[in-house]
Write an enzyme that holds these catalytic residues in place. Sequence first.
Site, short mmCIF file in Angstrom:
data_model
loop_
_atom_site.label_atom_id
_atom_site.label_comp_id
_atom_site.label_asym_id
_atom_site.label_seq_id
_atom_site.Cartn_x
_atom_site.Cartn_y
_atom_site.Cartn_z
N HIS A 34 43.74 -0.29 56.46
CA HIS A 34 43.64 -0.01 57.90
C HIS A 34 42.29 -0.49 58.45
CE1 HIS A 34 47.45 2.10 58.48
NE2 HIS A 34 47.28 2.52 57.24
N ALA A 122 58.07 -0.81 50.87
CA ALA A 122 57.33 -0.12 49.81
C ALA A 122 55.84 -0.34 49.91
CB ALA A 122 57.85 -0.58 48.45
N SER A 126 56.79 -7.05 51.88
CA SER A 126 57.99 -7.88 51.74
C SER A 126 58.26 -8.66 53.02
CB SER A 126 59.20 -7.03 51.36
OG SER A 126 59.46 -6.07 52.37
N ASP A 171 48.43 -9.06 55.38
CA ASP A 171 49.61 -9.33 54.55
C ASP A 171 49.98 -10.80 54.57
OD1 ASP A 171 49.45 -6.64 54.40
OD2 ASP A 171 51.31 -6.22 55.46
C1 GLA Z 1 50.24 -2.93 56.82
C2 GLA Z 1 49.84 -4.00 57.83
C3 GLA Z 1 48.48 -4.60 57.48
C4 GLA Z 1 47.43 -3.52 57.25
C5 GLA Z 1 47.96 -2.43 56.31
C6 GLA Z 1 47.04 -1.27 56.20
O1 GLA Z 1 50.46 -3.53 55.57
O2 GLA Z 1 50.80 -5.03 57.87
O3 GLA Z 1 48.08 -5.50 58.48
O4 GLA Z 1 46.99 -2.98 58.46
O5 GLA Z 1 49.23 -1.94 56.72
O6 GLA Z 1 45.85 -1.64 55.59
#
Ligand code: GLA
Length: 385
Positions: A34, A122, A126, A171
Amino acid sequence: MTLRSAAMFKDHLGDPTGAVVARAPGRVNLIGEHTDYNDGFVLPTIVDRHVEVVARKRIDRKVRVVAADLGERCEQDFDGTIDYTGFGWLPYVLGVAHELVQRGRMDLGVDIIFRGTVPREAGLASSAALEVATALALDAVFNLWLNPADMARLCRDVEHRYAGVRCGIMDQFASRLGRPENALLIDCRSLDARHVPMPLDNHRLVIVDSGVRRERVDSAYNQRRTECEEAVTRLREADDPITSLRDVTLGMLAEHKDLLPPDLFIRCRHVISENNRVADACESLANGDLAAFGRLMNASHFSLRNDFEVSHPALDRLVEEAIQVDGVLGARLTGAGFGGCTVNLVTETALPDIERQLAPFIDHWPAQSIVVGTPEQARVTEVIA
Ligand code: GLA
């Protein structure tokens, strides 16, 4: 035996000649949770689970998409109104294609089939793996030559515009740029990314799936993001030239505590301390000090539980049990939270012990655990002749 990509395409969509096969991995975030949408730092690595997309250009402007694992399929027309409802995966695949059409990069339709091994919802990204694999395949099919960072940004935009999740860049960046045996340190403000070698020696990363899938994670996630933005607005009243929580130190936060209601104060404390932990974690990796790295993972979990309040009793249980095992150096929830997985740093000899310790708390051990093996980085693997 799994069907070869060409046969899979042929079974559902016809002649595969000229189709491109692309794969992108899921990710596990080691630390820095976060923080990405607060312009901060994250340290994910890729996992040995991926999404595979096979795509072939059409001669008209139709788009047909098949989700092979789910037996679902849809057909639409780029010249009509694109409907994103119906299937959970539609915004990711169709969103990437539609975005490229709107940016004038794709003038024809496309047939797409995909399948994957990244568990859904999860916390292992994905959806990012699906976006990135789709973007890689379309990039090759339409000769776009998108650079990796631009591709990751496009995929992040798709998530915002078509899936309604105001996620950060972690991600998509991790899935597109991550490399085996390295973590990826991303400065989410400048988008500079650096591969950080992970000298794991006789240790393993073990991902444990709590099996908890919380509904409406997206709205809880967006709410956290809004809270962080509100905190920044209030902290600006103190004349500090800050644009995000990245600009705030723990000292500044303590000084301006009275500007924030208690819940916003603890949200900020998580984000700021988590950024510090990412820096410390990189230093401990550079020093080969995995014990220190593990302690930072634990601290991250407790901060996510107590201050950012995105944990879940099942995740807390898995972490509390894991860290009692000799040879478990650290454990924490990974990803957005509210359910999903924990990531554990475990000495090889302790693998049977963590398994024994956690078995009563998860349904299908070891099916729900992933020892991170050798992942493959995102790439086009084949053009079908
Ligand atoms: C999800 C979001 C990311 C990030 C995380 C928490 O995976 O897609 O951008 O904010 O939560 O770290």
